[in-house]
Scaffold this motif. Sequence first.
Motif, PDB file in Angstrom:
ATOM      1  N   ASP A  64      12.368  36.485  35.738  1.00  0.00           N
ATOM      2  CA  ASP A  64      12.080  37.899  35.549  1.00  0.00           C
ATOM      3  C   ASP A  64      13.225  38.603  34.816  1.00  0.00           C
ATOM      4  OD1 ASP A  64      10.634  40.212  35.719  1.00  0.00           O
ATOM      5  OD2 ASP A  64      11.080  40.598  37.836  1.00  0.00           O
ATOM      6  N   THR A  65      12.925  39.782  34.261  1.00  0.00           N
ATOM      7  CA  THR A  65      13.931  40.590  33.576  1.00  0.00           C
ATOM      8  C   THR A  65      14.172  41.886  34.344  1.00  0.00           C
ATOM      9  OG1 THR A  65      12.219  41.557  32.159  1.00  0.00           O
ATOM     10  CG2 THR A  65      13.423  39.657  31.303  1.00  0.00           C
ATOM     11  N   ASP A  67      14.440  45.633  35.335  1.00  0.00           N
ATOM     12  CA  ASP A  67      13.683  46.850  35.074  1.00  0.00           C
ATOM     13  C   ASP A  67      14.401  48.030  35.734  1.00  0.00           C
ATOM     14  OD1 ASP A  67      11.234  48.713  36.342  1.00  0.00           O
ATOM     15  OD2 ASP A  67      10.918  48.075  34.273  1.00  0.00           O
ATOM     16  N   THR A  68      14.162  49.224  35.243  1.00  0.00           N
ATOM     17  CA  THR A  68      14.825  50.407  35.801  1.00  0.00           C
ATOM     18  C   THR A  68      14.595  50.515  37.301  1.00  0.00           C
ATOM     19  OG1 THR A  68      14.562  51.566  33.694  1.00  0.00           O
ATOM     20  CG2 THR A  68      15.025  52.912  35.627  1.00  0.00           C
ATOM     21  N   HIS A  77      22.991  43.760  38.640  1.00  0.00           N
ATOM     22  CA  HIS A  77      22.439  43.988  37.309  1.00  0.00           C
ATOM     23  C   HIS A  77      22.844  45.355  36.749  1.00  0.00           C
ATOM     24  CE1 HIS A  77      20.278  40.445  38.319  1.00  0.00           C
ATOM     25  NE2 HIS A  77      19.337  41.027  39.030  1.00  0.00           N
ATOM     26  N   GLU A  79      22.102  45.769  32.931  1.00  0.00           N
ATOM     27  CA  GLU A  79      21.474  45.829  31.612  1.00  0.00           C
ATOM     28  C   GLU A  79      19.954  45.686  31.712  1.00  0.00           C
ATOM     29  OE1 GLU A  79      21.406  43.334  27.376  1.00  0.00           O
ATOM     30  OE2 GLU A  79      22.951  42.905  28.879  1.00  0.00           O
ATOM     31  N   ILE A  80      19.229  46.739  31.350  1.00  0.00           N
ATOM     32  CA  ILE A  80      17.777  46.701  31.358  1.00  0.00           C
ATOM     33  C   ILE A  80      17.288  45.657  30.351  1.00  0.00           C
ATOM     34  CG2 ILE A  80      15.659  48.024  30.991  1.00  0.00           C
ATOM     35  CD1 ILE A  80      17.290  48.902  33.398  1.00  0.00           C
ATOM     36  N   GLY A  81      16.340  44.839  30.769  1.00  0.00           N
ATOM     37  CA  GLY A  81      15.774  43.828  29.893  1.00  0.00           C
ATOM     38  C   GLY A  81      16.461  42.473  29.973  1.00  0.00           C
ATOM     39  N   ASN A  83      17.677  38.924  31.520  1.00  0.00           N
ATOM     40  CA  ASN A  83      17.138  37.988  32.493  1.00  0.00           C
ATOM     41  C   ASN A  83      17.964  38.068  33.781  1.00  0.00           C
ATOM     42  OD1 ASN A  83      17.682  34.945  33.624  1.00  0.00           O
ATOM     43  ND2 ASN A  83      15.525  35.356  33.247  1.00  0.00           N
ATOM     44  N   SER A  87      21.926  37.419  34.371  1.00  0.00           N
ATOM     45  CA  SER A  87      22.705  38.598  34.734  1.00  0.00           C
ATOM     46  C   SER A  87      23.513  38.353  36.008  1.00  0.00           C
ATOM     47  CB  SER A  87      21.763  39.792  34.932  1.00  0.00           C
ATOM     48  OG  SER A  87      22.462  40.932  35.392  1.00  0.00           O
TER      49      SER A  87
END
Length: 373
Positions: A64-65, A67-68, A77, A79-81, A83, A87
Amino acid sequence: MKDLTLDEYQYYGRQMLVPEFGKSGQVKLKNSTVAIIGAGGLGCPCGLYLGCAGVGTLKIVDFDTVDTSNLHRQIAHTEIGANKAESLAKAIKQRNANVRALPYPVPFAADNASQLLEDVDLVLDCTDSPAIRYLINDICYAKQLPLISAAALRSEGQLSILCYPGGPCYRCLFPHMPAVSQSCSDNGILGPVVGVMGVMQAAEALKFLALGPPQEVSMLIFSLFSPVPWRRIKMKGKRPDCINCGENGPDATKLATYYANVCDTYPVLDPSEEVPASQLENTDVYTIDVRDPVQYEICSLPFSKNVPLSKLEEWMETHPTVGVDSDLYVLCRRGNDSRTATQILRQKGRDRTFNVHGGLEEYSKTDPTFPTY
């Protein structure tokens, strides 16, 4: 077995002063490999603490990446977007260069699970998917790998140590997969609650690696709003009839049935039974929103009526003609529970009932001022 370097003596000195842990425990950590499945709300604090504690190799699996909506609880985490596995591995390496943090940005699935858990001493289930949770359990039992499983939802959490020699598996405690969604995205979560459970998962992992398996089978339960937040409940051991680790060994037929039925628990509707979310603009069609009242309060369409899915039967009794003599639109957050409601209504003869495809999330694309959560 690799000994500690001079830098590591200084880095881990405060841990080695703990009598139950000592230098021997630290050396065991350095020579251990732990797999963390899921780099979200549980995996972030768990991975950071294990990395800083000196576990030699951490294998982090998550496709998954970021998300806000993750940031209030997934503390590694930024950084949005990005992995999530990559991260978290990056965050661990920034804090402790003495350990190996290896990201695996792939789904944990039946066709790669065994390979991902090669050369592992302990597995930590940090996921929030029931289907994946059962898969992790079954693979761990098959490969004789001890498993620490934690879960958190809303304001509560639980933790169990499983699949060690003589101990139960997850199916012994929970033979049946839940029929409704138990994910944070659908039910909500308080950040500190999942953080507490991730930290406890890390603590139990340190204890297991240094001292071995527990002496009794138990489940640790946390409930934030309870007068007594922490409880440890003694559990029975293996279930003789467990389809995974019972007396007759794994039941391949029953296990296959489980995996065949967990992909999508929502009904599939014919395209003629759905309408696009854009059709909600300027509509005067009777519209019901089947989310629970808590979600409905967060945001809703002003012309919609809140009819929680659990109250649908009662609503039908007081509205006998809607969906029969006139059109009825059914919506929810993402168009999933509304599929279930639409099927129920149509089975009751309300053939003019239509699911709003994609729900409010899809509607927000046509109205940028409408909030999503």
